[in-house]
Design a protein around this motif. Structure first.
Motif, short mmCIF file in Angstrom:
data_model
loop_
_atom_site.label_atom_id
_atom_site.label_comp_id
_atom_site.label_asym_id
_atom_site.label_seq_id
_atom_site.Cartn_x
_atom_site.Cartn_y
_atom_site.Cartn_z
N TYR A 90 0.83 -1.22 0.00
CA TYR A 90 0.00 0.00 0.00
C TYR A 90 0.86 1.27 0.00
CZ TYR A 90 -3.77 -3.25 1.12
OH TYR A 90 -4.68 -4.28 1.09
N ILE A 91 1.98 1.21 0.71
CA ILE A 91 2.86 2.38 0.75
C ILE A 91 3.44 2.66 -0.64
CG2 ILE A 91 5.10 3.20 1.61
CD1 ILE A 91 4.39 1.92 4.29
N ARG A 92 3.80 1.62 -1.36
CA ARG A 92 4.34 1.81 -2.71
C ARG A 92 3.29 2.40 -3.65
NH1 ARG A 92 8.74 -2.64 -4.66
NH2 ARG A 92 10.17 -2.44 -2.90
N ALA A 93 2.02 2.12 -3.38
CA ALA A 93 0.97 2.72 -4.21
C ALA A 93 0.91 4.23 -4.02
CB ALA A 93 -0.39 2.09 -3.85
N PHE A 94 1.25 4.70 -2.82
CA PHE A 94 1.30 6.14 -2.58
C PHE A 94 2.56 6.79 -3.16
CE2 PHE A 94 -1.81 5.00 0.62
CZ PHE A 94 -2.66 6.09 0.63
N GLU A 95 3.58 5.99 -3.45
CA GLU A 95 4.86 6.51 -3.91
C GLU A 95 5.14 6.17 -5.38
OE1 GLU A 95 6.37 8.49 -2.12
OE2 GLU A 95 5.99 8.03 -0.02
N VAL A 96 4.09 6.02 -6.17
CA VAL A 96 4.26 5.69 -7.58
C VAL A 96 5.00 6.83 -8.29
CG1 VAL A 96 3.04 5.30 -9.75
CG2 VAL A 96 2.25 4.19 -7.68
N ILE A 238 13.88 3.36 8.44
CA ILE A 238 14.15 1.94 8.54
C ILE A 238 14.53 1.31 7.20
CG2 ILE A 238 11.83 1.05 8.10
CD1 ILE A 238 14.15 0.02 10.99
N GLY A 239 14.38 2.05 6.10
CA GLY A 239 14.72 1.48 4.80
C GLY A 239 14.42 2.43 3.67
N GLN A 240 14.88 2.08 2.48
CA GLN A 240 14.58 2.83 1.27
C GLN A 240 13.45 2.15 0.52
OE1 GLN A 240 18.15 3.21 -1.04
NE2 GLN A 240 19.26 4.33 0.55
N LEU A 241 12.82 2.90 -0.38
CA LEU A 241 11.67 2.37 -1.11
C LEU A 241 12.04 1.15 -1.95
CD1 LEU A 241 8.65 2.97 -1.69
CD2 LEU A 241 9.40 4.25 -3.70
N GLY A 242 13.28 1.08 -2.37
CA GLY A 242 13.71 -0.05 -3.19
C GLY A 242 14.11 -1.29 -2.41
N PHE A 243 14.03 -1.26 -1.07
CA PHE A 243 14.40 -2.42 -0.27
C PHE A 243 13.39 -3.55 -0.47
CE2 PHE A 243 17.24 -0.61 3.35
CZ PHE A 243 18.10 -0.12 2.39
N SER A 280 5.41 3.79 7.80
CA SER A 280 4.96 4.81 6.87
C SER A 280 6.11 5.14 5.93
CB SER A 280 4.49 6.07 7.62
OG SER A 280 5.57 6.64 8.36
N SER A 281 5.90 6.15 5.08
CA SER A 281 6.95 6.60 4.17
C SER A 281 6.88 8.11 4.05
CB SER A 281 6.82 5.93 2.79
OG SER A 281 5.67 6.41 2.12
N THR A 282 7.65 8.66 3.11
CA THR A 282 7.73 10.11 2.98
C THR A 282 6.38 10.73 2.65
OG1 THR A 282 9.99 9.83 2.18
CG2 THR A 282 8.98 11.98 1.83
N ASN A 283 5.59 10.11 1.78
CA ASN A 283 4.33 10.70 1.32
C ASN A 283 3.11 9.85 1.63
OD1 ASN A 283 5.55 13.02 -0.23
ND2 ASN A 283 6.49 11.32 -1.34
N SER A 284 3.25 8.80 2.40
CA SER A 284 2.11 7.92 2.66
C SER A 284 1.66 8.04 4.10
CB SER A 284 2.50 6.46 2.37
OG SER A 284 3.25 5.93 3.45
N PRO A 285 0.42 7.60 4.39
CA PRO A 285 -0.01 7.53 5.80
C PRO A 285 0.63 6.36 6.50
CG PRO A 285 -1.73 6.69 4.35
CD PRO A 285 -0.65 7.23 3.45
N GLY A 286 0.36 6.22 7.79
CA GLY A 286 0.93 5.14 8.57
C GLY A 286 0.05 3.91 8.57
N PHE A 287 0.68 2.73 8.57
CA PHE A 287 -0.03 1.45 8.59
C PHE A 287 0.43 0.69 9.83
CE2 PHE A 287 -0.08 2.78 4.22
CZ PHE A 287 -1.35 2.43 3.76
N SER A 288 -0.52 0.38 10.69
CA SER A 288 -0.21 -0.35 11.91
C SER A 288 0.11 -1.81 11.58
CB SER A 288 -1.40 -0.27 12.87
OG SER A 288 -1.12 -0.95 14.07
#
Length: 307
Positions: A90-96, A238-243, A280-288
């Motif tokens: 889901y986070i990657r969907a926000f960072e397309v 904790i990581g980069q988007l490409g991890f 979470s990520s730079t532009n996405s909401p948080g996921f528990s």
């Protein structure tokens, strides 16, 4: 016999007086003073910012609002939680469309803790470093063995006088600064604290940046990251988007173990517990996160390994 002109004059005066309204002999001043005496007395109302102690009735007790000594907690049973693979999907969907190295995964660990208690803070080197472009300056004699070892370990700048002159000219081209013990006196004599102190770059023994062997510290600094508890939450990239999911899992496991170890080293009177973990990520909401690597309906880790 009265002349006719005199009679006409008297009749005209009588007619004029009959047409005039009755004159009020009460003065305006007396009316205003009477109205002032008869008007009801007005009471002063409490205005915004007034002291409530002065306005309260005699014997009345004003109840103070109770403040909680701990941070607010939420019921996770009523909240939707996700496995690691689902959250990454889901986070990657926000960072397309974003570059894999420009976006960072961030983890927030929420703790059950008191507001005025000690905080958890430390420095950690993850198995897969998130930020590898850290520029480190090492202040040591330029012709010494420490300078050679520091350059081999990845230091950006190494030396003494050349670095002092560059800093005084405003050319601070590094993110961290380490000082070798033999150069400490020269650094203090050059008054580097005036330039590096306000930026938080001044080396000190308390922070572990004044050392005998800079090369050993460089290995921990390059690729390492700091975390600190703020308002009951410990956050860290904790990581980069490409991890890949496996790389993220290893980083998360090391981070969680480090936070638990820090909590265990606190006093026995201080009780801190893990309440929630959010990704979470730079532009996405948080996921528990629910603690699972993937769910039965999750995509395969290979599908999430492509950047």
């Amino acid at each position: 016999m009265t002349p006719s002109t005199a009679c006409l004059a008297q009749l005209s005066r009588l007619c004029i007086s009959a047409n005039k309204p009755a004159v009020n002999f009460i003065s305006t001043r007396s009316i205003s003073s009477t109205a002032t005496r008869l008007a009801p007395k007005t009471t002063k109302t409490a205005t915004r910012g007034s002291n409530p102690q002065k306005n309260k009735k005699k014997g009345e007790v004003i109840k103070k609002k109770k403040t909680s000594s701990s941070f607010q907690q939420y019921d996770l049973k009523a909240m939707e939680q996700f496995s690691l693979c689902d959250a990454m999907r889901y986070i990657r969907a926000f960072e397309v469309g974003k570059r894999p190295t420009s976006v960072k995964y961030e983890m927030a660990i929420k703790l059950k803790t008191l507001k005025n208690g000690p905080v958890v803070r430390n420095r950690l080197r993850l198995p897969h470093p998130v930020k590898t472009d850290l520029r480190i300056c090492v202040i040591c004699p330029p012709d010494s063995a420490h300078a050679t070892a520091a350059k081999a370990a990845g230091a950006t700048l190494v030396g003494e006088e050349a670095i002092f002159e560059a800093v005084k000219d405003g050319r601070i081209e590094f993110d961290r600064c380490i000082c070798q013990v033999d150069s400490l006196a020269k650094m203090n004599k050059a008054q580097m604290g005036r330039f590096l102190g306000p930026r938080g770059l001044m080396p000190s023994a308390k922070m572990g940046t004044v050392v005998k062997d800079p090369s050993t510290v460089l290995k921990d600094l390059i690729g390492g990251a700091e975390y600190r508890e703020r308002l009951g939450v410990v956050r860290m990239a904790i990581g980069q988007l490409g991890f890949t999911p496996e790389e993220m899992q290893r980083n998360i496991r090391v981070f969680m173990e480090a936070v638990k170890k820090d909590m265990g080293q606190l006093s026995e009177k201080i009780n801190k517990e893990l309440a929630e973990v959010v990704l979470s990520s730079t532009n996405s909401p948080g996921f528990s996160l629910n603690g699972d690597f993937r769910s039965p309906n999750s995509v395969t880790p290979r599908e999430l390994s492509t950047s």
